[in-house]
Scaffold this active site. Structure first.
Site, PDB file in Angstrom:
ATOM      1  N   ASP A   1       0.340  -2.069   4.370  1.00 29.23           N
ATOM      2  CA  ASP A   1       1.496  -1.170   4.522  1.00 29.23           C
ATOM      3  C   ASP A   1       2.778  -1.966   4.782  1.00 29.23           C
ATOM      4  O   ASP A   1       3.873  -1.444   4.617  1.00 29.23           O
ATOM      5  CB  ASP A   1       1.298  -0.221   5.729  1.00 29.23           C
ATOM      6  CG  ASP A   1       0.144   0.750   5.531  1.00 29.23           C
ATOM      7  OD1 ASP A   1      -0.199   1.030   4.364  1.00 29.23           O
ATOM      8  OD2 ASP A   1      -0.409   1.235   6.537  1.00 29.23           O
TER       9      ASP A   1
ATOM     10  N   GLU B   1      -4.534   3.959  -8.328  1.00 31.64           N
ATOM     11  CA  GLU B   1      -5.784   4.576  -7.870  1.00 31.64           C
ATOM     12  C   GLU B   1      -5.875   6.002  -8.397  1.00 31.64           C
ATOM     13  O   GLU B   1      -5.006   6.830  -8.138  1.00 31.64           O
ATOM     14  CB  GLU B   1      -5.873   4.591  -6.339  1.00 31.64           C
ATOM     15  CG  GLU B   1      -7.192   5.216  -5.884  1.00 31.64           C
ATOM     16  CD  GLU B   1      -7.345   5.349  -4.378  1.00 31.64           C
ATOM     17  OE1 GLU B   1      -8.208   6.146  -3.964  1.00 31.64           O
ATOM     18  OE2 GLU B   1      -6.630   4.669  -3.621  1.00 31.64           O
TER      19      GLU B   1
ATOM     20  N   HIS C   1      -0.800  10.763  -2.704  1.00 29.62           N
ATOM     21  CA  HIS C   1      -2.131  10.397  -2.208  1.00 29.62           C
ATOM     22  C   HIS C   1      -3.048  11.601  -2.008  1.00 29.62           C
ATOM     23  O   HIS C   1      -4.183  11.613  -2.467  1.00 29.62           O
ATOM     24  CB  HIS C   1      -2.015   9.624  -0.887  1.00 29.62           C
ATOM     25  CG  HIS C   1      -3.348   9.257  -0.302  1.00 29.62           C
ATOM     26  ND1 HIS C   1      -4.049  10.100   0.543  1.00 29.62           N
ATOM     27  CD2 HIS C   1      -4.124   8.160  -0.466  1.00 29.62           C
ATOM     28  CE1 HIS C   1      -5.185   9.522   0.875  1.00 29.62           C
ATOM     29  NE2 HIS C   1      -5.255   8.345   0.277  1.00 29.62           N
TER      30      HIS C   1
ATOM     31  N   LYS D   1      -7.083   9.456  -8.077  1.00 27.84           N
ATOM     32  CA  LYS D   1      -7.582  10.281  -6.972  1.00 27.84           C
ATOM     33  C   LYS D   1      -8.376  11.452  -7.556  1.00 27.84           C
ATOM     34  O   LYS D   1      -7.934  12.590  -7.564  1.00 27.84           O
ATOM     35  CB  LYS D   1      -6.422  10.799  -6.120  1.00 27.84           C
ATOM     36  CG  LYS D   1      -5.599   9.727  -5.449  1.00 27.84           C
ATOM     37  CD  LYS D   1      -6.366   8.895  -4.455  1.00 27.84           C
ATOM     38  CE  LYS D   1      -6.679   9.652  -3.197  1.00 27.84           C
ATOM     39  NZ  LYS D   1      -7.245   8.771  -2.163  1.00 27.84           N
TER      40      LYS D   1
ATOM     41  N   GLU E   1       0.310  -0.715  -4.669  1.00 26.80           N
ATOM     42  CA  GLU E   1      -0.863   0.157  -4.785  1.00 26.80           C
ATOM     43  C   GLU E   1      -0.310   1.565  -4.691  1.00 26.80           C
ATOM     44  O   GLU E   1       0.517   1.860  -3.830  1.00 26.80           O
ATOM     45  CB  GLU E   1      -1.838  -0.131  -3.637  1.00 26.80           C
ATOM     46  CG  GLU E   1      -3.144   0.650  -3.701  1.00 26.80           C
ATOM     47  CD  GLU E   1      -3.094   2.033  -3.057  1.00 26.80           C
ATOM     48  OE1 GLU E   1      -4.071   2.786  -3.229  1.00 26.80           O
ATOM     49  OE2 GLU E   1      -2.103   2.373  -2.384  1.00 26.80           O
TER      50      GLU E   1
ATOM     51  N   HIS F   1       0.827  -1.208   0.000  1.00 24.72           N
ATOM     52  CA  HIS F   1       0.000   0.000   0.000  1.00 24.72           C
ATOM     53  C   HIS F   1       0.863   1.260   0.000  1.00 24.72           C
ATOM     54  O   HIS F   1       1.576   1.524   0.965  1.00 24.72           O
ATOM     55  CB  HIS F   1      -0.880  -0.040   1.263  1.00 24.72           C
ATOM     56  CG  HIS F   1      -1.845   1.081   1.396  1.00 24.72           C
ATOM     57  ND1 HIS F   1      -1.828   1.941   2.479  1.00 24.72           N
ATOM     58  CD2 HIS F   1      -2.858   1.496   0.605  1.00 24.72           C
ATOM     59  CE1 HIS F   1      -2.806   2.819   2.353  1.00 24.72           C
ATOM     60  NE2 HIS F   1      -3.443   2.571   1.222  1.00 24.72           N
ATOM     61  N   ARG F   2       0.825   1.983  -1.107  1.00 19.35           N
ATOM     62  CA  ARG F   2       1.695   3.158  -1.311  1.00 19.35           C
ATOM     63  C   ARG F   2       3.168   2.739  -1.209  1.00 19.35           C
ATOM     64  O   ARG F   2       4.016   3.484  -0.734  1.00 19.35           O
ATOM     65  CB  ARG F   2       1.382   4.290  -0.324  1.00 19.35           C
ATOM     66  CG  ARG F   2      -0.103   4.677  -0.309  1.00 19.35           C
ATOM     67  CD  ARG F   2      -0.421   5.784   0.679  1.00 19.35           C
ATOM     68  NE  ARG F   2      -1.851   5.804   0.965  1.00 19.35           N
ATOM     69  CZ  ARG F   2      -2.425   6.508   1.925  1.00 19.35           C
ATOM     70  NH1 ARG F   2      -1.685   7.289   2.697  1.00 19.35           N
ATOM     71  NH2 ARG F   2      -3.724   6.469   2.123  1.00 19.35           N
TER      72      ARG F   2
ATOM     73  N   ASP G   1      -1.196   6.045  -5.785  1.00 21.10           N
ATOM     74  CA  ASP G   1      -2.247   7.030  -6.068  1.00 21.10           C
ATOM     75  C   ASP G   1      -1.724   8.070  -7.043  1.00 21.10           C
ATOM     76  O   ASP G   1      -0.555   8.462  -6.961  1.00 21.10           O
ATOM     77  CB  ASP G   1      -2.636   7.761  -4.780  1.00 21.10           C
ATOM     78  CG  ASP G   1      -2.894   6.790  -3.639  1.00 21.10           C
ATOM     79  OD1 ASP G   1      -4.011   6.281  -3.561  1.00 21.10           O
ATOM     80  OD2 ASP G   1      -1.965   6.536  -2.844  1.00 21.10           O
TER      81      ASP G   1
END
Length: 242
Positions: free
Chosen positions: A226, A106, A49, A108, A34, A7-8, A36
């Site tokens: 994470d 993703e 993000h 945003k 993942e 995640h990120r 953003d």
């Protein structure tokens, strides 16, 4: 077997959405990332993000009001020793040529409906020939549908916070191949129902070991975490049982 998406990037140990976090996730053995994306004032696709740069960088202001040149001057690694810029999506996709990672991008665009974002992202994915390794997700489901219409070969997945009745029916209705639900909004029954109906399930953000165990047990498609290192450790316990 359940895939592990960082995640990120490996954001438990590195500054989120930086190349360091992505490289560390790959080295740790994650299956995917993942990240953003937002658009700068001059329409560059950048990996960050928040709509503002304040929380994660040394700068301040809205991404949409800053040029790419301006935004690159900020340090996106506030915690670490070395200075790092906000990555461009181009930088990440170029790096992906050197590995086999899957990447969940993703969009945003829930707060600012960045005009032309879908087209720009899809053009870059195609330019780097990564259509089969990318999933486009967003809380803006109009954007998901538009992405599918522009590029039916790229997988899409709606993000949602609330518990939804038979989300696989909804996913199928918008031609999405997966769903990315908030962990707290999803039950084992819903996950099993989606999987039985051919819809991938990738809950976010799975950081507690008990939740990892629960999702590995039912063979959930992927988890977004994470901490890929802990997730991989736990996953190995299940692989040895097979």
């Amino acid at each position: 077997m359940t895939q592990i998406f960082a995640h990120r990037g490996f954001s438990a140990a590195y500054a989120e959405n930086t190349m360091s976090a992505f490289i560390a996730a790959e080295k740790a053995g994650a299956n995917g990332l993942e990240l953003d994306v937002q658009l700068t004032k001059d329409d560059e696709v950048v990996v960050i993000h928040d709509e503002k740069v304040d929380r994660t960088t040394s700068g301040n202001g809205y991404v949409k009001n800053l040029t790419f040149k301006e935004i690159r001057k900020f340090n996106a690694n506030k915690k670490g020793m070395k200075k790092e810029p906000i990555p461009s999506l181009i930088e990440v996709l170029e790096w992906m040529q050197t590995n086999q990672l899957i990447c969940n991008i993703e969009l945003k665009n829930g707060i600012f409906p960045y005009e032309g974002m879908e087209d720009k992202v899809i053009q870059l994915i195609r330019k780097y020939d990564l259509s089969d390794r990318i999933i486009i997700s967003s809380f803006n489901h109009y954007s998901i549908v538009l992405s599918y219409r522009m590029a039916p070969e790229i997988e899409t997945a709606p993000l949602f916070n609330e518990r939804m009745y038979m989300p696989w029916v909804y996913a199928q209705s918008i031609r999405a191949q997966g769903i990315h639900p908030k962990l707290t909004s999803i039950t084992d029954e819903i996950i099993k129902g989606a999987l039985e109906n051919g819809i991938a399930v990738r809950p976010y953000t799975v950081n507690k070991e008990a939740d990892m165990h629960r999702l590995f047990k039912i063979n959930c498609t992927s988890i977004i975490t994470d901490d890929p290192v802990t997730a991989i450790k736990i996953k190995k316990q299940y692989e040895t049982r097979l």
